[in-house]
Every structure is written in structure tokens, then in C-alpha cells.
Enzyme design. Structure first.
Site, PDB file in Angstrom:
ATOM      1  N   GLY A  61      17.434  -9.054  -1.263  1.00 27.40           N
ATOM      2  CA  GLY A  61      16.758  -9.952  -2.200  1.00 27.40           C
ATOM      3  C   GLY A  61      16.762 -11.369  -1.667  1.00 27.40           C
ATOM      4  N   CYS A  88      22.148  -6.071   2.607  1.00 25.79           N
ATOM      5  CA  CYS A  88      21.851  -7.510   2.598  1.00 25.79           C
ATOM      6  C   CYS A  88      22.336  -8.160   1.298  1.00 25.79           C
ATOM      7  CB  CYS A  88      20.358  -7.739   2.842  1.00 25.79           C
ATOM      8  SG  CYS A  88      19.943  -9.454   3.262  1.00 25.79           S
ATOM      9  N   TYR A  89      21.439  -8.576   0.412  1.00 26.64           N
ATOM     10  CA  TYR A  89      21.868  -9.179  -0.847  1.00 26.64           C
ATOM     11  C   TYR A  89      22.727  -8.199  -1.651  1.00 26.64           C
ATOM     12  CZ  TYR A  89      21.578 -11.589  -5.367  1.00 26.64           C
ATOM     13  OH  TYR A  89      21.882 -12.225  -6.542  1.00 26.64           O
ATOM     14  N   HIS A 176      19.247  -4.930   7.694  1.00 29.76           N
ATOM     15  CA  HIS A 176      18.267  -4.096   6.994  1.00 29.76           C
ATOM     16  C   HIS A 176      18.046  -2.787   7.751  1.00 29.76           C
ATOM     17  CE1 HIS A 176      16.800  -6.886   3.852  1.00 29.76           C
ATOM     18  NE2 HIS A 176      17.164  -7.822   4.716  1.00 29.76           N
ATOM     19  N   GLU A 178      16.535  -0.235   6.719  1.00 30.04           N
ATOM     20  CA  GLU A 178      15.276   0.407   6.328  1.00 30.04           C
ATOM     21  C   GLU A 178      14.094   0.028   7.207  1.00 30.04           C
ATOM     22  OE1 GLU A 178      15.440  -3.376   3.758  1.00 30.04           O
ATOM     23  OE2 GLU A 178      16.819  -1.969   4.731  1.00 30.04           O
ATOM     24  N   ASP A 234      -5.899  11.381  -2.553  1.00 30.80           N
ATOM     25  CA  ASP A 234      -5.084  11.493  -3.759  1.00 30.80           C
ATOM     26  C   ASP A 234      -5.686  12.460  -4.769  1.00 30.80           C
ATOM     27  OD1 ASP A 234      -3.705   9.526  -2.432  1.00 30.80           O
ATOM     28  OD2 ASP A 234      -4.487   7.892  -3.668  1.00 30.80           O
ATOM     29  N   LYS A 382       2.201   8.110  -0.055  1.00 28.32           N
ATOM     30  CA  LYS A 382       0.968   8.627   0.517  1.00 28.32           C
ATOM     31  C   LYS A 382       1.202   9.709   1.568  1.00 28.32           C
ATOM     32  CE  LYS A 382      -3.471   7.592   0.532  1.00 28.32           C
ATOM     33  NZ  LYS A 382      -4.266   7.637  -0.664  1.00 28.32           N
TER      34      LYS A 382
END
Length: 527
Positions: A61, A88-89, A176, A178, A234, A382
Site C-alpha cells: 500500500g 511490503c506495507y 513484492h 507478485e 467472456d 481472463k
């Protein structure tokens, strides 16, 4: 916020502290074969426990934990006995609440940073190189780990870059994991999920199909269902799932609203029906949509109008099919929507987030909706939808198709939507897609919106004469899940060919420009 009733899987909850990468964390967890959902940091410990999670990840964040009004976490969450990872945060929130120290030392780390493991790195970092490249983005740091926690890694500027308490199953990293820039980031997440939390990798397309088919049958029963088939990924996959569940109870309605790509109607009527056997009814509503959009330039108003007209069209279709429905005693009560998880999150429904933009499948529906929604893709990203489409046997020409917004070209015309402007954009868009395909670039870009700046004119010279034409914007982007994106570095010769063809073949256009904005700060679509 999505609810636990949407899936039989117990989730890993990603607590969102306002990070731009919170959705990406959820996506990475799913890549590891574990189901995940986003929740706001304001969730209480009781609310978290009610969701029955198998793990918790605290996101990064932009705030400082010691600033007044900074996002906080109910301290009871860390006392639930649920395996938890702070990033992180979220790492700093854990440290502060558990008795560690967080400080602003004036030493900041942004971007690529060398991290050194302490010993074998423990459960969280075990099996990874002792020296590795990680992606940092912080000004504050954990100055002292909480009592009972082992320091697992450090950097030149951050002595406590990772910590863990194996007995309590609580862990954290300052970097991070990710993002792809962290060389072993996915290893960190998978170590937490599979080793620390002991979770199996059982979230896959086959399980999703079986689960959703069962859920659709339970919801629909013997009722009749309609689906607005756009020809995009979709709606095509959503319809195929529902058809697998209830067969001929489903009727797909293709609305030619005039906001489609060039020749798209023919592709839908031929490709999809041939591959699935779904019953398709085509409705020509071009005049209806153009009339409703006349004089409207505001993008949010356009989205809501298009969503409203879709529903009105379905209501008209229902009236036309009422005699058939009466024959078997079942009215048409259900409407299939291809809503995806990013749609839910960006519309403010995923984690208490701000409304970035309303989506046709989420925020554009009228309050007096006469149908009960069936949304089999609502928890999916997706690429998960594409995997399910392939598992269902849909042709690659459909499941590999670039994403296309529900409101179609209506939100790729910046300004009022008219028949003439649509024709201009359709021709320019067809040229761009044709040249990208010829160059073999379809698999390298996520999508390439082509935007008409309808209310902008630029001076040009064509045929030795002065022109005052429209600019066209090319927006090629690369992304994994549309949550974050970067502009695609297309070869100059391809860009040149697209530009030359558009300005030569589309008479009303005299300038082609390239959008080189990432997401964030921009969105993929201009409106």
C-alpha cells in the site's frame, strides 16, 4: 466483495491496503493452483473468520503505518491461527501489530534490489539462491522484527527484509513477490501456500467447470435462460458453460447494435454456432442504439445507455419467445452475463475499492432488471476463462480472441457516437487488426484498442491539399490479466504500415498516434 457462496473452494484472502498490485497478488495465488479472493482492510476479524479462509495475504500500500489515518488491520486477524503472509506495507503492519518496530530511516529502496538470505531462508525462502534480485518499493522499513520471529533475509539498506515465525505460521517480506521483476517471487508465494499453509494445488479449469455446472443447474432448475452473445471470449465461455449445464434451456441472443467490429456479426453466426450447437437468435438493433446514444458524449452515460438498451432488447426478445416458453410452462427468467473478477473489482465490488469505472456487465444494468443473473465467470480472471474455454472445446479463433469491451466501439469513440463515426472506426480498427495478424503479433499483445478522437480535428496534407481530419489512437498493450498493463513495443515497420494504410484508406483520418501509457496510471480503454 465477493461472497463465499460463489465457490465451493475455501479461499486465500488477499487483504487490500490500497495497493496497485493487490489484484495481481490474487492472480499469482491462483497461478499456484489455490483459489483467492480480495477483501478490504476494513474487514473485522469476525468477518474474516466467517469467510473460512485457508490463508491470508496482506497486500502492499502507499501509506506509512505510523501516519494518522493510515490503513490498519483488525489485530484479531493475526490471532485467528490462519497462515498469514505480509507483503511490503502488509509486512510492516504485521511487524507493528506484533511488537516489532517500523521506522523511516531515510533509506529508500525502489526497483531492483539485491537480497541476501539468512541461513537457509526457512520455510518461506527455502530452496532459493542465497543471493537474489527482488523488486522493492518502500521508504519505511522494519527496524526490528517482533519477538519470536526469525530474520530470513536482508538487503544493504534493510536489515529486516523478511521474517517468519514457523510456530505461528506468520511470515512477511518487504519486497513484492507478485511482480515478475522479483526473480523468485512466485517461489515465495508457493512456499507460503504449499509448505507453510499446506495447501494443495487443486484450483484448475476442470474443477471450475464441474463446480459451475452444478451451481448453474441448482440455480436454474428447469427454467429458461437467455444469453447475450457478443462473440467475445467472456460471453462465449459463459454461454458454453451454461449450455453444458442446461442444454436447450439456453437461447443465445446476438444483438447487432452497430457498435461491433467490422464483419463481426458474420463471425458470431458462423464460428460459434458451428462449434457449440447453441441456438442463436440475431436481432438487428442498430437504429435503436444509435438513437439512444444521439447527443451523448459522457463515457459513463454511454455505458449505462448501452447496458440499458441491451436489457430492453432482451425484454423484447423474451416477448417474442413467450409463446414457445408457454408451451413447456417455463418462462424465461435468467440472463447469462460474462462478468469477470476484474470487472467486479474495478466497479468497486471486489475489495471495497473506489469505482474506477462502471462495467457494462456490472454497473450498467438498470435497477428494474426483470431477469435473475447467471454469472459463471464472476470469480475468474481472463486467462482462467480462456483455459476453461479450451477445456470445453471451443475453437481457438474464439478463446484466443483479443478482449473487447461490452459497450463495443461506443467507448472507443471519444465523443458522440454516430453511424459515420462508427464506419470510420470500424475501417481503421480492421486495418490495425489485419496488420497485427499478418506480422504474427496476436500472441504478443493483450489487445490493441483503436480509438477515434471524434471531437478532435488535426491539420494534414493529403493529395497536395490541406485536410482537417480526425486522429486515430493505437493502444497496443501487454498484460496477463488486465489488472496491470504496459504498452507493447511493436516493430516500427508494423506501426508504419498500419498508419500508412489507415491514412490512405480511411478518408476522414489524417493522423495516427501511439498511446504509450501504462496501467496504472491509465486504463486500457480510453473511456
Amino acid at each position: 466483495m465477493t461472497s463465499q457462496t460463489e465457490t465451493a473452494q475455501r479461499p486465500v484472502l488477499v487483504v487490500d491496503f490500497g495497493a496497485q498490485y493487490a489484484q495481481l497478488i490474487a492472480r499469482r495465488v491462483r497461478e499456484a493452483g489455490v483459489y483467492s479472493e480480495l477483501i478490504p482492510h476494513t474487514a473485522t476479524a469476525a468477518e474474516v473468520a466467517e469467510r473460512n479462509p485457508v490463508g491470508i495475504i496482506l497486500s502492499g500500500g502507499p501509506s506509512s503505518v505510523y501516519e494518522p489515518g493510515a490503513p490498519t488491520l483488525d489485530p484479531g486477524v493475526l490471532e485467528l491461527g490462519i497462515p498469514t503472509l505480509g507483503i511490503c506495507y502488509g509486512f510492516q503492519v504485521m511487524a507493528q501489530q506484533l511488537g516489532g518496530e517500523v521506522a523511516n530511516t531515510g533509506l529508500r529502496e525502489y526497483g531492483a534490489t539485491d537480497a541476501t538470505l539468512a541461513g537457509d531462508g526457512g520455510v518461506l525462502l527455502g530452496g532459493q539462491p542465497a543471493e537474489q534480485n527482488v523488486w522493492m518499493s518502500h521508504g519505511d522499513q522494519v527496524a526490528k522484527a517482533p519477538e519470536g520471529f526469525d530474520v530470513l533475509a536482508s538487503t544493504a539498506a534493510t536489515p529486516v527484509a523478511a521474517f517468519g515465525n514457523a510456530e505461528r505460521n506468520l511470515y512477511g517480506v518487504q519486497w513484492h513477490p507478485e511482480v515478475k521483476h522479483s526473480d523468485h517471487g512466485q517461489d515465495v508465494l508457493e512456499n507460503f501456500l504449499h509448505k507453510a499453509a499446506g495447501l494443495p494445488a487443486d484450483w484448475n479449469s476442470g474443477n471450475v467447470i464441474a463446480e459451475q455446472v452444478e451451481k448453474i443447474r441448482a440455480q436454474v432448475g428447469s427454467g429458461r435462460v437467455i444469453c447475450g452473445l457478443s462473440g467475445g471470449v467472456d460471453s462465449a465461455v459463459a454461454a458454453a458453460l451454461v449450455h453444458k449445464a442446461v442444454g436447450d434451456q439456453l437461447v443465445c441472443i446476438f444483438v447487432d447494435h452497430g457498435l461491433l467490429r467490422k464483419n463481426e456479426r458474420e463471425q458470431v453466426e458462423q464460428d460459434y454456432v458451428a462449434s457449440t450447437g447453441v441456438r442463436l437468435v440475431t436481432i438487428d438493433a442498430r437504429d435503436q442504439f444509435l438513437s439512444a446514444l444521439a447527443g451523448v458524449s459522457d463515457p459513463e452515460q454511454k455505458r449505462k445507455i448501452i447496458g440499458r438498451e441491451f436489457i430492453r432488447t432482451f425484454e423484447q426478445a423474451e416477448a417474442a419467445l413467450v409463446a414457445e416458453a408457454a408451451a413447456d410452462g417455463e418462462p424465461i427468467r435468467f440472463l447469462v452475463q460474462g462478468t469477470l473478477y476484474p470487472d467486479v473489482v474495478e466497479s468497486g465490488g471486489g475489495a471495497g475499492t473506489a469505482n474506477i469505472k462502471s462495467h457494462h456487465n456490472v454497473g450498467g444494468l438498470p435497477e428494474d432488471l426483470q431477469f435473475e443473473l447467471v454469472e459463471p465467470l464472476r470469480t475468474l480472471f481472463k486467462d482462467e476463462v480462456r483455459a476453461i474455454g479450451r477445456e470445453l472445446g471451443l475453437p481457438e479463433v474464439i478463446v484466443g480472441r483479443q478482449p473487447f469491451p461490452g459497450p463495443g466501439l461506443g467507448i472507443r469513440i471519444v465523443g458522440e457516437v454516430t453511424a459515420d463515426r462508427l464506419a470510420i472506426l470500424q475501417d481503421a480498427d480492421a486495418i490495425a487488426r489485419e496488420e497485427l495478424t499478418k506480422a504474427g503479433l496476436d500472441d504478443e499483445i493483450w489487445q490493441c484498442p483503436v480509438v477515434l478522437l471524434a471531437d478532435v480535428r488535426s491539420v494534414g496534407v493529403q493529395g497536395d491539399g490541406r485536410t482537417y481530419g480526425h486522429p486515430i489512437v493505437l493502444r497496443p498493450v501487454s498484460s496477463e490479466d488486465a489488472m496491470t498493463a504496459d504498452w507493447s513495443r511493436l516493430p516500427y515497420d508494423v506501426l508504419s504500415k498500419i498508419s500508412n494504410r489507415i491514412t490512405n484508406e480511411v478518408r476522414e483520418v489524417n493522423r495516427v498516434v501511439l498511446d504509450v501509457t501504462s496501467k496504472p496510471p491509465g486504463t486500457i480503454e480510453w473511456e
